[in-house]
Motif scaffolding. Structure first.
Motif, PDB file in Angstrom:
ATOM      1  N   ARG A 178       4.009   4.994   1.461  1.00  0.00           N
ATOM      2  CA  ARG A 178       3.652   3.940   2.399  1.00  0.00           C
ATOM      3  C   ARG A 178       3.357   4.551   3.771  1.00  0.00           C
ATOM      4  O   ARG A 178       3.825   5.662   4.077  1.00  0.00           O
ATOM      5  CB  ARG A 178       4.782   2.933   2.511  1.00  0.00           C
ATOM      6  CG  ARG A 178       5.062   2.131   1.243  1.00  0.00           C
ATOM      7  CD  ARG A 178       6.249   1.221   1.451  1.00  0.00           C
ATOM      8  NE  ARG A 178       6.558   0.439   0.245  1.00  0.00           N
ATOM      9  CZ  ARG A 178       7.605  -0.378   0.145  1.00  0.00           C
ATOM     10  NH1 ARG A 178       8.445  -0.496   1.178  1.00  0.00           N
ATOM     11  NH2 ARG A 178       7.816  -1.058  -0.964  1.00  0.00           N
ATOM     12  N   PRO A 179       2.632   3.862   4.615  1.00  0.00           N
ATOM     13  CA  PRO A 179       2.325   4.442   5.941  1.00  0.00           C
ATOM     14  C   PRO A 179       3.572   4.833   6.733  1.00  0.00           C
ATOM     15  O   PRO A 179       3.596   5.904   7.360  1.00  0.00           O
ATOM     16  CB  PRO A 179       1.547   3.312   6.623  1.00  0.00           C
ATOM     17  CG  PRO A 179       0.928   2.544   5.502  1.00  0.00           C
ATOM     18  CD  PRO A 179       1.908   2.601   4.381  1.00  0.00           C
ATOM     19  N   ASP A 236       0.843  -1.199   0.000  1.00  0.00           N
ATOM     20  CA  ASP A 236       0.000   0.000   0.000  1.00  0.00           C
ATOM     21  C   ASP A 236       0.875   1.245   0.000  1.00  0.00           C
ATOM     22  O   ASP A 236       1.762   1.409   0.849  1.00  0.00           O
ATOM     23  CB  ASP A 236      -0.884  -0.017   1.248  1.00  0.00           C
ATOM     24  CG  ASP A 236      -1.808   1.185   1.319  1.00  0.00           C
ATOM     25  OD1 ASP A 236      -2.124   1.749   0.248  1.00  0.00           O
ATOM     26  OD2 ASP A 236      -2.226   1.541   2.434  1.00  0.00           O
ATOM     27  N   GLY A 237       0.650   2.133  -0.994  1.00  0.00           N
ATOM     28  CA  GLY A 237       1.404   3.378  -1.100  1.00  0.00           C
ATOM     29  C   GLY A 237       2.597   3.318  -2.007  1.00  0.00           C
ATOM     30  O   GLY A 237       3.319   4.322  -2.143  1.00  0.00           O
ATOM     31  N   LEU A 246      -2.561   9.354  -5.104  1.00  0.00           N
ATOM     32  CA  LEU A 246      -1.893   8.672  -3.995  1.00  0.00           C
ATOM     33  C   LEU A 246      -1.425   9.673  -2.949  1.00  0.00           C
ATOM     34  O   LEU A 246      -1.573   9.439  -1.739  1.00  0.00           O
ATOM     35  CB  LEU A 246      -0.708   7.868  -4.540  1.00  0.00           C
ATOM     36  CG  LEU A 246      -0.006   6.927  -3.564  1.00  0.00           C
ATOM     37  CD1 LEU A 246      -0.950   5.825  -3.112  1.00  0.00           C
ATOM     38  CD2 LEU A 246       1.244   6.339  -4.207  1.00  0.00           C
ATOM     39  N   VAL A 295       5.085   8.025   5.137  1.00  0.00           N
ATOM     40  CA  VAL A 295       4.287   9.213   5.464  1.00  0.00           C
ATOM     41  C   VAL A 295       4.523   9.619   6.914  1.00  0.00           C
ATOM     42  O   VAL A 295       4.608  10.819   7.245  1.00  0.00           O
ATOM     43  CB  VAL A 295       2.797   8.933   5.195  1.00  0.00           C
ATOM     44  CG1 VAL A 295       1.942  10.093   5.658  1.00  0.00           C
ATOM     45  CG2 VAL A 295       2.564   8.661   3.714  1.00  0.00           C
ATOM     46  N   LYS A 316      -3.150   9.838   0.736  1.00  0.00           N
ATOM     47  CA  LYS A 316      -2.303   9.243   1.768  1.00  0.00           C
ATOM     48  C   LYS A 316      -1.529  10.266   2.589  1.00  0.00           C
ATOM     49  O   LYS A 316      -1.262  10.028   3.773  1.00  0.00           O
ATOM     50  CB  LYS A 316      -1.293   8.274   1.121  1.00  0.00           C
ATOM     51  CG  LYS A 316      -1.921   7.069   0.446  1.00  0.00           C
ATOM     52  CD  LYS A 316      -2.548   6.123   1.461  1.00  0.00           C
ATOM     53  CE  LYS A 316      -3.083   4.867   0.802  1.00  0.00           C
ATOM     54  NZ  LYS A 316      -3.704   3.945   1.789  1.00  0.00           N
TER      55      LYS A 316
END
Length: 486
Positions: A388-389, A331-332, A368, A392, A372
């Protein structure tokens, strides 16, 4: 009359049978028949041997006499009046009598059949009436039970309805509209990017697959190639794909040139793309991803690198490209591929539907970023590889910001754009990201002519109008500005 004629007349009268009298028959039964006596039998035998003139009513031979004795003809006294053969015939029913009997039987059968049909009709009619009656009674009972149950538990049903309504409201708050489709901000997202285009043989195949799953891609175009494939570029803009800047002539030694040359390369590419499709890019990727101080001073827009490199330019193998993506993206992530190679287009026929099956939403780089890390302020002096988490979280820590959903006022302040979606300001790519960077350019990059030209290019971008209009998608009470047609 001669003996012969007399014999014929006797045969005509008795049909060859001599009737016996009832008395002789009775005597035969009791055993007192004089004919059976020896003297009589002898006399009769002598008579049969002599040729005598037969008497009237007798036959000539004893054989015929014996036949007459056991015949079924009428009996009577010897020498008396004889009864005719008709008196001894069995009575026969007339044809009219037989016909009347058949008619009577037919009439009885018809009556039985009619009564059976009537009985069946009565039975079926009775069942139908009974069924309607019982059905109506059952419906009435069910309605009564339902009403009584509703009257007993009104608060429970109301609570269930409230819970369902809350769940629906909560799920709808996670859904946003972007580029003509719905996205769920809680589900994983991946940005597929393609460099060195346009090239219709590959680009159209990629867009066809994206259309099947509601995905959008980012195409980093080379300025010198755009006029030759204008139709494909227009399709990119029409279908909501992000058109990004990959320099005018893909000079891989760009990092060795001065800041003015770098700025001119990207500005020329922006201009030619805008002339063809009416969209002015707001994000870029360096040729080869090579960065230098001159590049940092000359770029007018945020730079994006990648987190997953397929190396399709090196292998040019379909399966190798597929294997480098499937099972490796998160994810991301931002995935790097190239539009020039047919093997890449063929690999995308597997990659795109497979990622969609795994639950990934295929988005552009601008989408994105906005979904995000919208609260992260992008800078011009660095390349962003992914959102990505964990990435970020690091960016927020560097800025000292906390993850919070931006309000319409803060979004307008960061982007520096008009928040009215009806104004129709064109902002191809990540509108918010480009404008945010322009606002922080004085702090993020060195001062000089290159920085001034970058600021001028950014301000001119805000003033341009085109077919790609920024749309505002609502997630609860949060207004998020996204790239694409409204």
């Amino acid at each position: 009359m001669t003996e012969k004629n007399h014999h014929r007349s006797a045969l005509k009268r008795s049909d060859g049978h001599r009737p016996e009298s009832r008395k002789r028959l009775n005597n035969r039964k009791t055993g007192d028949d004089p004919q059976e006596r020896p003297e009589v039998r002898g006399r009769n035998a002598s008579r049969s041997s002599d040729v005598q003139r037969p008497k009237r009513g007798q036959v000539r031979s004893s054989d015929s006499r014996s036949r007459n004795r056991y015949s079924d003809g009428p009996t009577g006294k010897r020498g008396g009046n004889r009864r005719s053969d008709a008196d001894y015939q069995r009575p026969v029913r007339s044809r009219r009598h037989r016909k009347s009997g058949i008619s009577l039987i037919s009439a009885y059968l018809m009556r039985i059949l009619f009564l059976s049909v009537m009985l069946a009709v009565i039975i079926f009619a009775g069942k139908g009436i009974a069924g309607v009656f019982f059905r109506a009674e059952a419906e009435t009972a069910a309605q009564t039970a339902a009403s009584s149950e509703a009257a007993e538990t009104p608060f429970e049903e109301t609570a269930e309805e409230n819970e369902s309504r809350e769940e629906t409201t909560e799920s709808s708050q996670n859904l946003i509209q972007s580029n003509g489709r719905t996205l769920d901000i809680t589900k994983p997202m991946v940005a597929l990017t393609f460099d060195d285009g346009p090239y219709p043989e590959v680009g159209n195949a990629i867009m066809d697959e994206m259309d099947k799953v509601g995905g959008r891609a980012t195409f980093f175009l080379v300025g010198t190639r755009v006029p030759g494939y204008a139709e494909e570029v227009r399709r990119m803009a029409t279908e909501g794909h992000e058109i990004a800047n990959h320099s005018f002539d893909h000079d891989e030694s760009l990092s060795k040139k001065g800041a003015a040359y770098v700025a001119e390369e990207f500005q020329k590419c922006n201009s030619v793309i805008e002339e063809v499709c009416g969209v002015r890019p707001t994000v870029l990727r360096l040729p080869g991803g090579i960065i230098s101080n001159a590049v940092r001073q000359g770029v007018p827009m945020p730079m994006f690198h990648w987190s997953v490199d397929t190396q399709d330019w090196k292998t040019r193998n379909t399966q190798s490209t597929i294997d480098s993506v499937i099972g490796h993206v998160k994810d991301g992530d931002i995935v790097l591929m190239h539009e020039l190679y047919p093997s890449t287009g063929e690999a995308c026929r597997t990659i795109i539907p497979r990622l969609a099956e795994q639950g990934f939403q295929l988005v552009t780089i601008s989408e994105l970023y906005n979904l995000k890390a919208a609260d992260v302020q992008l800078k011009l002096d660095r390349q962003y590889t992914d959102f990505r988490p964990e990435t970020v979280a690091k960016l927020r820590a560097e800025q000292g910001t906390q993850p919070a959903a931006p309000t319409p006022e803060t979004t307008a302040a960061k982007t520096g754009a008009d928040t009215d979606s009806q104004a129709g300001n064109a902002s191809a790519g990540a509108d918010g990201s480009a404008e945010k960077t322009a606002g922080s350019e004085a702090d993020a990059s060195p001062k000089g002519p290159a920085s001034e030209s970058a600021a001028a290019d950014a301000s001119s971008t805000n003033a341009k109008k085109g077919p790609a209009i920024a749309s505002y998608a609502y997630s609860g009470n949060t207004s998020i500005k996204l790239y694409g047609s409204s």
